[in-house]
Each structure stands twice: as structure tokens, then as C-alpha cells.
Scaffold this motif. Sequence first.
Motif, mmCIF file in Angstrom:
data_model
loop_
_atom_site.group_PDB
_atom_site.id
_atom_site.type_symbol
_atom_site.label_atom_id
_atom_site.label_comp_id
_atom_site.label_asym_id
_atom_site.label_seq_id
_atom_site.Cartn_x
_atom_site.Cartn_y
_atom_site.Cartn_z
ATOM 1 N N LYS A 472 5.658 -12.938 -8.939
ATOM 2 C CA LYS A 472 5.280 -11.560 -8.624
ATOM 3 C C LYS A 472 3.803 -11.463 -8.239
ATOM 4 C CE LYS A 472 5.270 -6.781 -10.285
ATOM 5 N NZ LYS A 472 3.853 -6.521 -9.953
ATOM 6 N N ASP A 473 2.924 -12.113 -9.000
ATOM 7 C CA ASP A 473 1.500 -12.032 -8.681
ATOM 8 C C ASP A 473 1.165 -12.783 -7.395
ATOM 9 O OD1 ASP A 473 0.577 -10.302 -10.559
ATOM 10 O OD2 ASP A 473 -0.186 -11.818 -11.943
ATOM 11 N N TRP A 474 1.909 -13.831 -7.090
ATOM 12 C CA TRP A 474 1.748 -14.526 -5.801
ATOM 13 C C TRP A 474 1.977 -13.525 -4.666
ATOM 14 C CZ3 TRP A 474 2.656 -20.337 -5.551
ATOM 15 C CH2 TRP A 474 2.558 -20.837 -4.256
ATOM 16 N N LEU A 475 3.041 -12.732 -4.812
ATOM 17 C CA LEU A 475 3.357 -11.737 -3.792
ATOM 18 C C LEU A 475 2.368 -10.583 -3.800
ATOM 19 C CD1 LEU A 475 7.246 -11.740 -4.150
ATOM 20 C CD2 LEU A 475 5.893 -12.696 -2.272
ATOM 21 N N GLU A 476 1.874 -10.204 -4.984
ATOM 22 C CA GLU A 476 0.832 -9.172 -5.049
ATOM 23 C C GLU A 476 -0.411 -9.635 -4.295
ATOM 24 O OE1 GLU A 476 0.909 -6.165 -6.186
ATOM 25 O OE2 GLU A 476 2.566 -6.048 -7.629
ATOM 26 N N ARG A 477 -0.771 -10.903 -4.480
ATOM 27 C CA ARG A 477 -1.923 -11.467 -3.751
ATOM 28 C C ARG A 477 -1.687 -11.396 -2.245
ATOM 29 N NH1 ARG A 477 -5.628 -12.807 -1.017
ATOM 30 N NH2 ARG A 477 -6.661 -14.825 -0.902
ATOM 31 N N SER A 478 -0.491 -11.723 -1.825
ATOM 32 C CA SER A 478 -0.148 -11.706 -0.404
ATOM 33 C C SER A 478 -0.171 -10.293 0.167
ATOM 34 C CB SER A 478 1.235 -12.329 -0.212
ATOM 35 O OG SER A 478 1.591 -12.402 1.141
ATOM 36 N N ASN A 496 -5.119 -4.816 6.982
ATOM 37 C CA ASN A 496 -6.484 -5.060 6.514
ATOM 38 C C ASN A 496 -7.064 -6.195 7.353
ATOM 39 O OD1 ASN A 496 -8.825 -5.805 5.201
ATOM 40 N ND2 ASN A 496 -7.931 -5.825 3.154
ATOM 41 N N ASP A 497 -7.964 -5.875 8.271
ATOM 42 C CA ASP A 497 -8.459 -6.859 9.224
ATOM 43 C C ASP A 497 -9.267 -7.978 8.585
ATOM 44 O OD1 ASP A 497 -7.287 -5.579 11.381
ATOM 45 O OD2 ASP A 497 -9.033 -4.287 11.726
ATOM 46 N N ILE A 514 7.425 -3.693 -0.722
ATOM 47 C CA ILE A 514 5.985 -3.528 -0.909
ATOM 48 C C ILE A 514 5.673 -2.042 -0.882
ATOM 49 C CG2 ILE A 514 3.690 -4.029 0.010
ATOM 50 C CD1 ILE A 514 4.863 -6.579 1.231
ATOM 51 N N ASP A 515 5.135 -1.537 -1.990
ATOM 52 C CA ASP A 515 4.789 -0.121 -2.124
ATOM 53 C C ASP A 515 3.356 0.079 -1.641
ATOM 54 O OD1 ASP A 515 4.274 2.476 -2.811
ATOM 55 O OD2 ASP A 515 4.821 2.274 -4.924
ATOM 56 N N LEU A 516 3.207 0.550 -0.417
ATOM 57 C CA LEU A 516 1.892 0.705 0.196
ATOM 58 C C LEU A 516 1.087 1.858 -0.384
ATOM 59 C CD1 LEU A 516 2.836 0.098 3.936
ATOM 60 C CD2 LEU A 516 1.781 -1.519 2.347
ATOM 61 N N SER A 517 1.711 2.706 -1.175
ATOM 62 C CA SER A 517 0.949 3.797 -1.796
ATOM 63 C C SER A 517 0.074 3.281 -2.935
ATOM 64 C CB SER A 517 1.894 4.877 -2.324
ATOM 65 O OG SER A 517 2.636 4.411 -3.436
ATOM 66 N N GLN A 518 0.356 2.079 -3.406
ATOM 67 C CA GLN A 518 -0.418 1.454 -4.470
ATOM 68 C C GLN A 518 -1.639 0.732 -3.880
ATOM 69 O OE1 GLN A 518 0.226 0.750 -8.074
ATOM 70 N NE2 GLN A 518 1.394 2.651 -7.861
ATOM 71 N N PRO A 519 -2.738 0.656 -4.626
ATOM 72 C CA PRO A 519 -3.855 -0.178 -4.170
ATOM 73 C C PRO A 519 -3.498 -1.651 -4.307
ATOM 74 C CG PRO A 519 -4.293 0.607 -6.378
ATOM 75 C CD PRO A 519 -3.014 1.288 -5.939
ATOM 76 N N SER A 520 -4.215 -2.501 -3.603
ATOM 77 C CA SER A 520 -3.986 -3.935 -3.722
ATOM 78 C C SER A 520 -4.475 -4.424 -5.083
ATOM 79 C CB SER A 520 -4.712 -4.686 -2.616
ATOM 80 O OG SER A 520 -4.485 -6.081 -2.739
ATOM 81 N N ILE A 529 -8.823 -7.129 -8.767
ATOM 82 C CA ILE A 529 -9.657 -5.925 -8.738
ATOM 83 C C ILE A 529 -8.951 -4.698 -9.310
ATOM 84 C CG2 ILE A 529 -11.186 -6.616 -6.849
ATOM 85 C CD1 ILE A 529 -9.336 -5.087 -4.927
ATOM 86 N N ASN A 530 -7.619 -4.701 -9.298
ATOM 87 C CA ASN A 530 -6.852 -3.574 -9.833
ATOM 88 C C ASN A 530 -5.728 -4.132 -10.717
ATOM 89 O OD1 ASN A 530 -8.086 -1.202 -8.433
ATOM 90 N ND2 ASN A 530 -7.370 -2.272 -6.605
ATOM 91 N N PRO A 531 -6.040 -4.474 -11.955
ATOM 92 C CA PRO A 531 -5.056 -5.164 -12.810
ATOM 93 C C PRO A 531 -3.749 -4.402 -13.002
ATOM 94 C CG PRO A 531 -7.249 -5.222 -13.782
ATOM 95 C CD PRO A 531 -7.331 -4.284 -12.619
ATOM 96 N N ASP A 532 -3.793 -3.076 -12.921
ATOM 97 C CA ASP A 532 -2.590 -2.283 -13.192
ATOM 98 C C ASP A 532 -1.803 -1.943 -11.931
ATOM 99 O OD1 ASP A 532 -3.206 -2.249 -15.918
ATOM 100 O OD2 ASP A 532 -4.493 -0.490 -15.683
ATOM 101 N N ALA A 533 -2.281 -2.407 -10.774
ATOM 102 C CA ALA A 533 -1.584 -2.097 -9.522
ATOM 103 C C ALA A 533 -0.269 -2.869 -9.434
ATOM 104 C CB ALA A 533 -2.465 -2.433 -8.325
ATOM 105 N N ASN A 534 0.729 -2.238 -8.839
ATOM 106 C CA ASN A 534 2.039 -2.874 -8.664
ATOM 107 C C ASN A 534 2.586 -2.525 -7.287
ATOM 108 O OD1 ASN A 534 3.010 -4.290 -11.238
ATOM 109 N ND2 ASN A 534 2.227 -2.341 -12.023
#
Length: 652
Positions: A472-478, A496-497, A514-520, A529-534
Motif C-alpha cells: 500500500k505504501d509503495w503505491l502511496e509513494r507512486s 505533478n511536473d 487513487i483518491d485524488l481528493s487526498q494529499p500525497s 509528509i502527510n502520514p495520515d493521507a490515504n
Amino acid sequence: MTLRLSRRSFIAGSAGLLAVHPFSVHAAAGQAHLRLMETTDLHVHVFPYDYYADKPRDTVGLARTASIISDIRSEATNSLLLDNGDFLQGNPMGDYIAYERGMKDGDMHPVIAAMNTVGFDASTLGNHEFNYGLDFLMKSLAGADFPVLSANVVKQMGASPTADIPLIKPYTIIDRTLTDGAGNTHPIRIGLIGFVPPQIMNWDRRHLEGKVETRDILEAARAYVPQMKEEGADIIIALSHSGIGSADESEMMENASVPLAAVPGIDAILTGHSHLVFPSGTYQDYAAVDANAGTIHGKPATMGGFWGSHLGLIDLMLERDGGSWRIAGHASEARPISKRNEDRSITALVESDEAVLASVQQEHDETLAYVRRAVGKTDANLHSYFALVADDPSVQIVSNAQTWYIKEMLQGTEYEGLPVLSAAAPFKAGGRGGPEYYTDVPKGDVAIKNVSDLYLYPNTARAVLVTGAEVKDWLERSAGMFNQVTPGKADQPLINDSFPSYNFDVMDGVTYQIDLSQPSKFDPKGVLINPDANRIVELKYNGEPLDPDQKFIIATNNYRASGGGDFPGAKGDTIVFEGPDTNRDVIVRYIVQNGTVSPRADANWTFKPLDGASVLFDTGPKAEDYVDDVKGVTVAPAGEGADGFARFRIQL
């Protein structure tokens, strides 16, 4: 060769008659104009030719840059030609030499032959010089008529950098004669020192571990620069195969050129590695960088693009100060070999240097034969125009091949039977490469050139053992590839350029949104940078929610598995299989075994719907031919983008 003679005579007094630069025009007695010319990140691009597309390309090639070099030499009374690394790998000619022809003792590498013809004064090693191993590297360097330098790669570390046993010379001091404004000649001692990202120990661990070590760039510089001064260097030029990044120093920095410029004793800095241009507006807001004046910490700097696209220039007005020299003035620029017109077409600004073409003609012809070999067929179009916004066939075939290979390699091991996922990223996805920089292989025969197009780098296959939580975190990073999107708002920029496409891993073997309403959750460098982001939601394996404690094998490459991109679960300590085969060879074997492949995207990932929101992204103009093939999202043309790209809209 005339060019070589011109270099070795160092453009003495007679060339002053041709000088047009203001420094040469206005130099008085005791003042001299010295021009530093830089190529960087050539990546074996000698011919103006795209071997992947199998057609000429006016935007690349040392043969084209050589024509600029010849003209620019005539503008200055005195000049030096320097290369900033990454010359040995990067296109099919490099792979042909490494994997097909080989390098025996006494063989000449074609890019070295071309560089000898142009007449370089020195070069440094880039990180990609190590991709084919140390034996290949040293045999290639043996043919160079110029010194190749690297101060922070060592065979054995001592108590300090100056006590190390270096792999190659860390620096050189060359003696030249400058012609001043009055026509008088004076001696000068010019120090040149080279640096490479220390991360080569991760990126090419299989070639380097136990054979060499790396030091921090700044540590090496602070040790060697005073020594160079003691040995009589009047000025010192850093050949920094390291990007322009943070001004804040950190240990073992990859992009260390800004703090490097602040090291006392360094007078000018040539940068590279990032495949960008300096001076340019790209670096407008960087600390300690003046993007207009072309300086870093007040010192002149340049970055000459990549693949021969530009020639970086630093002009120095030198003034005699007793028995030595000081810099009285400077200017920086980067000159292109082509320009893009308003109608998106490309105009070449120079023709190729025929002597440079002739120096590698045989290897060019052999490379063409190499890349045109058919290895099988595809019954689906393989293109990457939508690889950043939807499941994509050009990435799918890589994932299919990696999964097939790793499952086969793990048979009979303790890992046999564990679920195998595959992580693959789109390499040719526009961006800095321009609107033509996409994979586009039509149905039918698949040749080696097409496989090289699908997988640009000579990475080797790896497998890592991870948990579901790390998946999951691999994909969050991506998912840092995307900007945050506001629900209900139209036409927001999606991409994100600052996020490179090679770090946008798509994971096959699971399904997810991928929920784009969430921050990365992570920044573009992989920092949390955003530990609680999903952003990753509806993540499932075999149709069931993914168990964070379950063990998975991920098929990937040596760069990613060894820490490249800083992905959770891929820090170099989770590797369970190191393949002897390159990922390209895996793809070739997969196609050969199947005869005909059907790598259709299966839409295993998509964006979570957001009511009333739409996003815009830019891709190549030819993308319109494949709009109906996109799976998982609905895309529609939305006009023209910048710099020759086409713009498309997705309704979320």
C-alpha cells in the motif's frame, strides 16, 4: 583531425582575430578571455538518430553539438571543452556494444572515438558509466585521449579522501597558455575535479559492491580542492555530475551542486545529471541560485541539457594578479542545437560534423541491424500516451514479462507459492523529453528496437519480499505523481511536473483506486509528509481487501529494489532474488516464448470518482489516435498544451 589540433593548440593568438565575445573584444593587456564549453548526459547519442523510433532526430547528437563547438571556439581567444559524464550508456548503441559486440582490451568504444574526434580536454564519470560493470568501464576509458576524473569513487578508503586509493584520477591540473588582449601569452594552471552521485552503490550494487566505495561529494571536494591549490592551480572548475538541488547540505547528497559551489577554492561549476538546462527559468526560485545571471553562490555555472541538445557555456574574464590569475568577470548560457517552432515542428540550427559521424559510422550501421531484428508479434498497440493516467499496454507488457520471469526463477525456492505482484513504470512519457517522447509500437512484428523503446534502461531483474502494508505504501509513494484535486471543480491540472515518470510504479496483481481528493502521503523525493493521507483505496488482492500482514513478492528492477526512488519496502534490505538478466532481455524472452503477445491493459487501477471534478493533462499529439483504447477512465481532447503537447480532459 583539425578539431583535435585546435584543442591542443588551445586556440592561441591567431584565433583572437575571430573573437566576437565581448570579453575577447575588450580584454586589455594582462586580461584574457577563457571560454568553458560543456556537454553533459550524452548517453551515447553521437548520431542525430532515434534508434527506438528508427528515424533521424534533429534534437540530439554529439555530431550536431560538435558543429556548435567549432563555431563557439572561434568566438573566444582561449577555450576548454569538457564533458560532465553519463556518456557510456543510454541508447541501443550503448547496449549493442555492451551486450553484443563487447569490449576487449584495445577495443575503442564508439562514444569515446567520437569524443576524441571532437577534442575534449577532460570528462568526469556519471552514474550511468557503471551500468555495464567496472571491467567494461575501464576498457572503454582506456581509449580516451583526455583525462576522465572522479574524486569520490575509490577502490579503498583511507583516513581521509586524500589518503584513498581512487578508482581513477580524482582531479587533474592542466598547463595552458592564455593569450591576453594585447596578444601576449601567459601560463595558467587550470584545475579540474570530478564528482558523481554516491548513490551508484545502490543503483549498481551488483557491479560495485566489494569492489569500490563512494564518499560524500562535499567531503571529497573539501579535501582535494586545497590540495589542488597547493599544487598550483590558478582556477578550479568542478565537473559535477550532480543536479542543482537544495542549498542545505546533507550527508551523501545526490544533487549536491549548490553546496558544492560554496566550497572555497571552486571558481566555476559544470552541472548535469538532471537532464535540464541552466541558466533557465527552471531554477528561478532555488536558494543560492541566480537563474538569470547563471550563478550558484555567485559563481558561474551551467548545465547543457542532455543527449547533446545544448552546449553549456561559461565565459570567464581572467586578470593577472601578480604571478597568478583571478576572475574579474563571468557570463553563463546554454546554446541549443535545435528550436521548436510555433507549429510544433523542429528546426535544426546546425548540421552534423562529418568527421564525428565518420568516427562511429560502422557502429551506427551495426546498431541499426541490431535493433531491427524481429523477436515476435503483438496483437495490441503498445503506446504510452496515457500511461500516466490509466492502465497502459506499454507498461502491461513489462509487468507481464516480469511476473512470468520471477515466478519461473522462484520455483524450487522457499518463496515459491507466494503471490507475485509486478511493479513497472512508464519511461517514455513526454515530460522533459518533449511531445514526441512516447512509446508507439503498432500491432505486428516486435523488434529489439521496440523492446528497447518499452524499457529504456539496462536494469536487471529483482524480486523483493514485502508485506501488504508495504504494498500500500509503495503505491502511496507512486501516487505522488498527481496533484491534489478539489471535488466539484473543473479542469484542474492533474500531473505533478516535479515527479519523474520512472517513479510512477503501476502495480499488477492487485486492484486499486487513487483518491485524488487526498494529499500525497510522500513528496516527490519519497519523504513522508502527510502520514495520515490515504490516496490508495479499494486495494484488493484476489477480490478481497488486501491483508496488511500478508507476504508478497514484487517483481521489479535493481534500481528500485536497491533504494532508487526511496520506495517503502524497497530499500535494498528486502531483496530475495537478483536475476542475471536485464529486464529488456526478460521482455525479449517473454515475447519469443509466446510468439504473439496480447498485453492489453486490464484497468486494474483507476481514479476514485469525484463528483463534478475534471482534470487536465498533456500528452503527445498522436494520443488522439488511441483515445478509444483507454481503459478505466474517459478521456477527451481539450485543445493544445504548451511546447507542442496536446491537452486532454478526464471527467472524474
